[in-house]
Every structure is written in structure tokens, then in C-alpha cells.
Design an enzyme around this catalytic site. Sequence first.
Site, PDB file in Angstrom:
ATOM      1  N   LYS A   8     -43.241 -11.793   8.412  1.00  0.00           N
ATOM      2  CA  LYS A   8     -41.788 -11.785   8.218  1.00  0.00           C
ATOM      3  C   LYS A   8     -41.118 -11.525   9.542  1.00  0.00           C
ATOM      4  O   LYS A   8     -41.501 -10.609  10.273  1.00  0.00           O
ATOM      5  CB  LYS A   8     -41.434 -10.651   7.236  1.00  0.00           C
ATOM      6  N   LYS A  44     -42.642 -14.108  14.293  1.00  0.00           N
ATOM      7  CA  LYS A  44     -41.411 -14.546  14.947  1.00  0.00           C
ATOM      8  C   LYS A  44     -41.569 -16.006  15.317  1.00  0.00           C
ATOM      9  O   LYS A  44     -42.691 -16.471  15.545  1.00  0.00           O
ATOM     10  CB  LYS A  44     -41.174 -13.720  16.223  1.00  0.00           C
ATOM     11  N   ASP A  84     -32.097 -15.031  13.629  1.00  0.00           N
ATOM     12  CA  ASP A  84     -32.097 -14.189  14.830  1.00  0.00           C
ATOM     13  C   ASP A  84     -31.041 -14.836  15.743  1.00  0.00           C
ATOM     14  O   ASP A  84     -30.127 -15.508  15.243  1.00  0.00           O
ATOM     15  CB  ASP A  84     -33.497 -14.150  15.459  1.00  0.00           C
TER      16      ASP A  84
HETATM   17  P1  NDP Z   1     -26.332 -13.975  17.395  1.00  0.00           P
HETATM   18  O1  NDP Z   1     -26.780 -15.293  17.867  1.00  0.00           O
HETATM   19  O2  NDP Z   1     -25.512 -13.880  16.168  1.00  0.00           O
HETATM   20  O3  NDP Z   1     -25.530 -13.223  18.541  1.00  0.00           O
HETATM   21  C1  NDP Z   1     -26.080 -13.010  19.801  1.00  0.00           C
HETATM   22  C2  NDP Z   1     -25.007 -12.443  20.700  1.00  0.00           C
HETATM   23  O4  NDP Z   1     -25.598 -11.987  21.906  1.00  0.00           O
HETATM   24  C3  NDP Z   1     -23.957 -13.465  21.099  1.00  0.00           C
HETATM   25  O5  NDP Z   1     -22.726 -12.834  21.286  1.00  0.00           O
HETATM   26  C4  NDP Z   1     -24.518 -14.009  22.426  1.00  0.00           C
HETATM   27  O6  NDP Z   1     -23.529 -14.514  23.296  1.00  0.00           O
HETATM   28  C5  NDP Z   1     -25.139 -12.758  23.011  1.00  0.00           C
HETATM   29  N1  NDP Z   1     -26.270 -13.128  23.856  1.00  0.00           N
HETATM   30  C6  NDP Z   1     -27.374 -13.833  23.515  1.00  0.00           C
HETATM   31  N2  NDP Z   1     -28.184 -14.014  24.545  1.00  0.00           N
HETATM   32  C7  NDP Z   1     -27.583 -13.415  25.584  1.00  0.00           C
HETATM   33  C8  NDP Z   1     -27.915 -13.271  26.949  1.00  0.00           C
HETATM   34  N3  NDP Z   1     -29.057 -13.798  27.444  1.00  0.00           N
HETATM   35  N4  NDP Z   1     -27.047 -12.559  27.727  1.00  0.00           N
HETATM   36  C9  NDP Z   1     -25.898 -12.044  27.210  1.00  0.00           C
HETATM   37  N5  NDP Z   1     -25.529 -12.167  25.929  1.00  0.00           N
HETATM   38  C10 NDP Z   1     -26.348 -12.846  25.148  1.00  0.00           C
HETATM   39  O7  NDP Z   1     -27.675 -13.103  17.254  1.00  0.00           O
HETATM   40  P2  NDP Z   1     -27.908 -11.743  16.444  1.00  0.00           P
HETATM   41  O8  NDP Z   1     -26.670 -10.934  16.421  1.00  0.00           O
HETATM   42  O9  NDP Z   1     -28.573 -12.091  15.175  1.00  0.00           O
HETATM   43  O10 NDP Z   1     -29.001 -11.031  17.359  1.00  0.00           O
HETATM   44  C11 NDP Z   1     -28.664 -10.122  18.394  1.00  0.00           C
HETATM   45  C12 NDP Z   1     -29.856  -9.241  18.725  1.00  0.00           C
HETATM   46  O11 NDP Z   1     -30.238  -8.494  17.565  1.00  0.00           O
HETATM   47  C13 NDP Z   1     -31.137  -9.982  19.146  1.00  0.00           C
HETATM   48  O12 NDP Z   1     -31.826  -9.165  20.071  1.00  0.00           O
HETATM   49  C14 NDP Z   1     -31.931 -10.054  17.862  1.00  0.00           C
HETATM   50  O13 NDP Z   1     -33.295 -10.205  18.101  1.00  0.00           O
HETATM   51  C15 NDP Z   1     -31.610  -8.701  17.282  1.00  0.00           C
HETATM   52  N6  NDP Z   1     -31.817  -8.542  15.832  1.00  0.00           N
HETATM   53  C16 NDP Z   1     -31.187  -9.358  14.948  1.00  0.00           C
HETATM   54  C17 NDP Z   1     -31.339  -9.155  13.594  1.00  0.00           C
HETATM   55  C18 NDP Z   1     -30.579  -9.949  12.587  1.00  0.00           C
HETATM   56  O14 NDP Z   1     -30.643  -9.596  11.414  1.00  0.00           O
HETATM   57  N7  NDP Z   1     -29.839 -10.963  12.967  1.00  0.00           N
HETATM   58  C19 NDP Z   1     -32.248  -8.113  13.077  1.00  0.00           C
HETATM   59  C20 NDP Z   1     -32.802  -7.252  14.100  1.00  0.00           C
HETATM   60  C21 NDP Z   1     -32.595  -7.500  15.424  1.00  0.00           C
HETATM   61  P3  NDP Z   1     -23.389 -16.101  23.539  1.00  0.00           P
HETATM   62  O15 NDP Z   1     -22.614 -16.613  22.374  1.00  0.00           O
HETATM   63  O16 NDP Z   1     -22.666 -16.200  24.826  1.00  0.00           O
HETATM   64  O17 NDP Z   1     -24.788 -16.646  23.605  1.00  0.00           O
HETATM   65  O1  2IT Z   2     -35.539  -8.963  14.582  1.00  0.00           O
HETATM   66  C1  2IT Z   2     -35.403  -8.949  13.346  1.00  0.00           C
HETATM   67  O2  2IT Z   2     -35.773  -7.984  12.657  1.00  0.00           O
HETATM   68  C2  2IT Z   2     -34.766 -10.099  12.699  1.00  0.00           C
HETATM   69  N1  2IT Z   2     -34.350 -11.035  13.384  1.00  0.00           N
HETATM   70  C3  2IT Z   2     -34.646 -10.153  11.205  1.00  0.00           C
HETATM   71  C4  2IT Z   2     -35.917 -10.614  10.582  1.00  0.00           C
HETATM   72  C5  2IT Z   2     -35.852 -10.826   9.099  1.00  0.00           C
HETATM   73  O3  2IT Z   2     -36.891 -11.237   8.582  1.00  0.00           O
HETATM   74  O4  2IT Z   2     -34.829 -10.603   8.451  1.00  0.00           O
END
Ligand code: NDP
Ligand code: 2IT
Length: 310
Positions: A8, A44, A84
Amino acid sequence: NSALGPHKGGLRFHPTVSLDVIKFLAYEQVFKNSLTGLQIGGGKGGSDFNPRGRSDREIMRFCQSFMTNLYRHIGSSTDVPAGDIGVSGREIGYLFGQYKRITGKYELGVLTGKDISWGGSLARVEATGYGCVYFAQEILKEAGDELKGKRCVVSGSGNVAIYAIEKLQEFGAVVVACSDSDGTIYDPKGLDLKLLQEIKEVRRERLYKYKDTHSHAEYRKGSKVYDVECECAFPCATQNELTGEDAQKFVAGGGRLVCEGANMPTAPEALTLFREKNVLFGPGKAANAGGVAVSALEMQQNAGWGTWTF
Ligand code: NDP
Ligand code: 2IT
């Protein structure tokens, strides 16, 4: 625990995706998933496809092509992807549609982060951001403190960042900055979340648009949220975004707590400094596990063909 369930974890579409990035994310995911106490192993996936500036139709076609290969590797009892970076409900929808087209099966448990109208779970969209903020509140509680009244910054303006901001505001914190990869919006009055959601979730535009209607705010091109003085920082964008230099600024400006919404956003030098200075720290493996935990609950609802309340 992680050995017991299907793999997952999230799917990421971003130009910086490489085998190394996916390996570290999968490694983190194994520990995170076991911390949830639910029956899910880690995994992943992703692509270095850059969704930026693409039309809806181009996104759809990419997702369909991606699934045309991925479908052989996934399944409700083998491997269950979710979103993600660059993969939200829209992409999961296109992926799910193609899975059904190829296999002929309406197999809800094959992906999580689905829309509510076709097997998604209430609270999944909010779960990661909310979870991170609940985690921070609990850390502060141990120290006899709370988020109320705290000046906070949140990096990113994507799924995790937006719902971290929402929960912080509910707890009475003042969130003065968020960012995207081009720059930072600093709003000394506290961010207008409704506007932020309109720009990012509905119009899918860049963050500088915030200034169009809120001229009192500052857009700082090329700048990070860590350039803004605050008590609490929530890195919710990407790996290694909070560098040693950022950490020094944070500490010098009176920063007390860092709680990771992103996966491994804090660089090793920054971590060392935080330890030396006794900065309260919520590591992503624990602090952002809310998302995957609710994904596992989505799988349980799908297995029972039911829906639960928020
Ligand atoms: P989104 O794509 O929704 O948002 C990502 C955000 O981060 C955007 O604002 C993006 O800006 C910015 N960003 C991405 N890459 C970069 C970079 N290289 N430098 C600066 N800013 C950057 O993704 P999520 O919110 O889902 O994910 C954000 C983080 O949280 C990641 O690390 C992900 O692995 C982690 N995560 C997510 C989960 C989830 O449920 N979604 C669960 C657990 C962890 P721009 O639009 O300019 O690219
Ligand atoms: O980093 C993370 O935990 C996620 N992008 C969410 C993974 C999931 O299976 O909901």
C-alpha cells in the site's frame, strides 16, 4: 505487521521521480504503514511525467497509458496504489476507469483515494493534513502547550498542505505562509483558505494568483516559507526541502516545532540542528500516517460494499 497485508502506498507523477526516489518512499512507507496498526505492507510507484501545464485530456491519456501497464501488478490483495504528488482524485479516477476498461471488473479495492461517488472514503482527502496537525497538537500537549495562537508556516499548497492549513486554523493557529515550487505567499493577516482552495483545487492555477484579489499579501518569488519567522513549521511539499540553512533561520526566528506532512522533507543537517536546539519534531513516518490509515479504512469499506460516516 507490514508483512501481512497487500502493498500500500502512493503513486507520484513529477519530473523529479527516479528509481531512488521511489525506493526511499517505499522504504518509509513500510514503517509508516506498520505504525498504523492496520494490515498493510509498503509500496510506492510513479513516473517522471510532468503534469504541469497539461490539459485534462492529456492527463487522462497519460493515466490511461500508465494503467495499461500497471494493471498487471496491482489488485485488492496484492498492491493497492493511492495518490501522492501530482496524483489526486482526478488522476485516480482516470486510472480506475482504465482498470475497469481493461479487466472488465468494477473492483473498488484496487485503488484508494477514489471519489466519494464511486467507492471513495469520507475524510481521505483531509486525512494526511489533518493527521499531521493532530500529531503536532499532541506533541505540544505533552509540553503543556497548544497550537492556538501560534504563528505557523506550511510549505506546499497541494493536498497535504491545504488540509493542514484548514485544521491549523480550526485549532486557532495563524498560518501566515504557504508555497509552491516557484515561490511563497506571505499573508500577515493569515491565509485565506477558501481562496487558496479555489486557486489550487478548482482552477488548478499557480499560487501567485492569490495576490490578484489580496493585494495586502506578498508573493515572494524563489523564496521558501522558512524565510518567514514563525513558531511552528509544517513541511508539506517534498523531500529534502527543509535544508540546514532553512533550519538555522527557523531556530534564529524563534521556531519551536516542526511536524512533517511530507515524506522526509527535513534534510539531515536540519535534523541535527533541531536535536541540538531541542526543537519539537514530528517525523513524517508517524506524523503523516493519517492518509494511508484512512486509505486502509477505504479498503475495509470497499470490501464490505459500505460507507462509513466522517
Ligand atoms: P500535491 O501534488 O497535492 O502537492 C505538492 C505540493 O508541493 C505542491 O504545492 C507543489 O508545488 C509542491 N512541490 C512538489 N514538488 C516540489 C519541489 N520539488 N519543490 C518545491 N515544491 C514542490 O502532493 P501532496 O500534497 O499529496 O504531497 C505532498 C507531500 O506529502 C509529499 O512529500 C508526499 O509524499 C507526502 N504525503 C502525501 C500523502 C497524501 O495523502 N497525499 C500522504 C503522506 C505523505 P508545484 O505545484 O509547484 O509543483
Ligand atoms: O506517502 C503516503 O503515505 C501516501 N502518499 C498515501 C498512501 C496511501 O496509500 O494512501
